[in-house]
Enzyme design. Structure first.
Site, PDB file in Angstrom:
ATOM      1  N   TYR A  80      12.749  53.173 -33.141  1.00 54.21           N
ATOM      2  CA  TYR A  80      13.247  54.933 -31.832  1.00 54.21           C
ATOM      3  C   TYR A  80      14.079  55.548 -32.852  1.00 54.21           C
ATOM      4  CZ  TYR A  80      11.280  50.934 -29.444  1.00 54.21           C
ATOM      5  OH  TYR A  80      10.447  49.864 -28.874  1.00 54.21           O
ATOM      6  N   ASP A 122       3.970  37.771 -20.295  1.00 56.87           N
ATOM      7  CA  ASP A 122       4.118  38.024 -21.594  1.00 56.87           C
ATOM      8  C   ASP A 122       5.246  36.917 -21.904  1.00 56.87           C
ATOM      9  OD1 ASP A 122       5.585  39.358 -23.742  1.00 56.87           O
ATOM     10  OD2 ASP A 122       5.468  41.111 -23.485  1.00 56.87           O
TER      11      ASP A 122
HETATM   12  C1  LIG Z   1       8.757  42.646 -28.363  1.00 54.87           C
HETATM   13  C2  LIG Z   1       8.148  42.459 -27.464  1.00 54.87           C
HETATM   14  C3  LIG Z   1       6.639  42.975 -27.066  1.00 54.87           C
HETATM   15  C4  LIG Z   1       6.277  43.800 -28.342  1.00 54.87           C
HETATM   16  O1  LIG Z   1       6.044  42.876 -29.402  1.00 54.87           O
HETATM   17  P1  LIG Z   1       6.181  43.814 -30.789  1.00 54.87           P
HETATM   18  O2  LIG Z   1       5.682  43.124 -31.685  1.00 54.87           O
HETATM   19  O3  LIG Z   1       6.962  44.288 -30.944  1.00 54.87           O
HETATM   20  O4  LIG Z   1       4.805  44.530 -31.186  1.00 54.87           O
HETATM   21  C5  LIG Z   1       6.396  42.568 -26.000  1.00 54.87           C
HETATM   22  N1  LIG Z   1       6.214  42.255 -25.543  1.00 54.87           N
HETATM   23  C6  LIG Z   1       7.411  41.670 -25.082  1.00 54.87           C
HETATM   24  C7  LIG Z   1       8.443  40.583 -23.574  1.00 54.87           C
HETATM   25  C8  LIG Z   1       8.577  41.597 -26.133  1.00 54.87           C
HETATM   26  O5  LIG Z   1       9.743  41.108 -25.974  1.00 54.87           O
END
Ligand SMILES: *Cc1c(COP(=O)(O)O)cnc(C)c1O
Length: 429
Positions: free
Chosen positions: A24, A250
């Protein structure tokens, strides 16, 4: 190894500013990063000779066992001597297969199939592709949108960005380019029936065009460090089942014990159809993530005109990353990690509570090994970082948040240092 000379630190910083993008960041760089020479245990050793900083960030949730861990080092070294990489198309190997089996064994019941991706964002792309393709294969191609709640973060590539919090600025910048998804208000921390009704009615109303609901369970990380009642996950599960919509969790930030359960889904006793893990997967050693799905999702894809999942990164299943991931999971499960996370939770509560008395502090919250101080204003990142460094601690505040998620191996004295530094950063930021 000796410290770098002051001259070479200056040279590195100058080259860094001119040539290297940081997360960023602008080009050329405006803020001067600190140069790290090495890391061991919970300490980062600075190259400028200023000494060591206790790491309050676990390198963005990942280094749960700390740095330079002998067991993880051995796992990488042993694998390195066999092979650091081979392609995954047409070939397979023990580290990847063992890792997939471990993930199936420890993740919520019903998740059976594993796609090894090379970063969290890519694992979310794969999750979205799985869901859209599932419905396409079953003759329902109109089901191609996603629903999520505000305040989320799912990564920086296109599909993940489209379900990040729309208030973050990125959505305005990319209006007309990003897929348009469906947003519901951010979840309240406690359970409110009226909010649950909002979730139910929005899922029902959009069922014909919805492929999936995607959320971070229990803790929203980079979108605002907010916590919510696990009961909402059960509401989502029921509404998704009732209306033929898939549910994606996620767990890239929450996985591997961070919230006090191995996966945050366990707080609700819910199995999602698709689940992403990353960050702490390799104990912070290498980049790797995984997308897990149920047999229902995989079967749907297999029944299509194109019965394959058309995704295959060059470094898919990388043996070094898979080997250290297996070792990291074994290291975690081989100890009483729940007690360690509870110990850290108690230390964070005790150490951060005084921050409530500080002017400019709006809220203090702690869950598992996550401690958050929310300000009533945008943090002055430079001043806050400087205050933390003065206390001997590395923190990376953002927006209105000063927070920590320390490695699980952080001892009590270091934990006190970290909470003091969070308070100092909140006071001066
Ligand atoms: C960090 C994160 C991502 C992205 O992962 P990267 O390895 O940075 O691409 C996606 N979802 C959540 C909840 C995250 O904390």
């Amino acid at each position: 190894m000796p410290d770098l000379s002051p001259g070479s630190v200056r040279e590195l910083l100058d080259l860094d500013r001119r040539h290297v993008w940081h997360p960023y960041g602008p080009m050329p760089g405006r803020q001067e990063p600190l140069v790290v020479e090495s890391a061991s245990g919970v300490r980062l050793r600075m190259a400028d000779g200023s000494g060591e900083l206790v790491d309050g960030m676990s390198s963005w949730w990942s280094a749960i066992h700390g740095y330079n861990h002998p067991v993880l080092n051995d796992a990488v070294r042993d694998q390195l001597e066999r092979m650091s990489h081979v392609m995954f198309g047409g070939l397979t190997h023990e580290p990847a297969v063992r890792l997939a089996k471990r993930l199936v064994d420890i993740s919520p019941e019903g998740l059976e199939h594993v796609f090894l991706a090379d970063s969290g964002s890519v694992s979310v792309e794969v999750a979205v592709k799985m869901c859209l393709q599932h419905w396409r294969s079953l003759g329902r191609p109109a089901k191609q949108r996603l629903l999520t709640w505000r305040g989320g973060y799912h990564g920086d590539t296109w599909q993940p960005m489209s379900v990040c919090d729309p208030e973050g600025g990125m959505h305005e910048l990319w209006q007309g380019v990003l897929p348009r998804q469906i947003f519901v208000d951010a979840p309240p921390d406690g359970y409110e029936e009226s909010y649950a009704d909002q979730l139910r009615s929005l899922i029902e109303r959009h069922a014909d065009e919805l492929a999936a609901v995607i959320v971070e369970p229990v803790v929203q990380g980079a979108g605002g460090m907010r916590f919510h009642s696990p009961a909402y996950l059960r509401v989502l599960r029921e509404a998704c089942d009732a209306h033929d919509v898939l549910l994606v969790f996620d767990e890239i930030a929450t996985g591997f014990g961070r919230t006090g359960t191995l996966f945050a889904a366990e707080h609700a006793g819910v199995t999602p159809d698709v689940m992403c893990v990353g960050k702490a997967l390799t104990g912070g050693y290498m980049t790797m993530a995984a997308t897990l799905c149920t047999s229902r999702v995989a079967d749907g894809i297999s029944r299509g005109e194109v019965p394959v999942l058309a995704h295959g990164p060059t470094f898919m299943g990388n043996p070094l990353a898979a080997a250290v991931a297996c070792a990291s999971i074994d290291l975690l499960l081989g100890q009483d990690w729940r007690t360690e996370v509870k110990r850290i939770e108690a230390g964070l509560r005790e150490g951060l509570e005084p921050a409530l008395e500080l002017p400019g502090v709006r809220d203090v919250r702690v869950l598992g090994a996550i401690g958050v101080v929310q300000l009533d204003h945008e943090v002055d990142m430079r001043a806050a970082t400087r205050a933390a460094v003065r206390e001997g601690v590395w923190l990376r505040p953002f927006r209105d948040l000063v927070y920590t998620m320390p490695p699980y191996v952080t001892g009590d004295a270091d934990l006190v240092r970290i909470t003091r530094a969070v308070c100092a950063a909140a006071r001066e930021g």
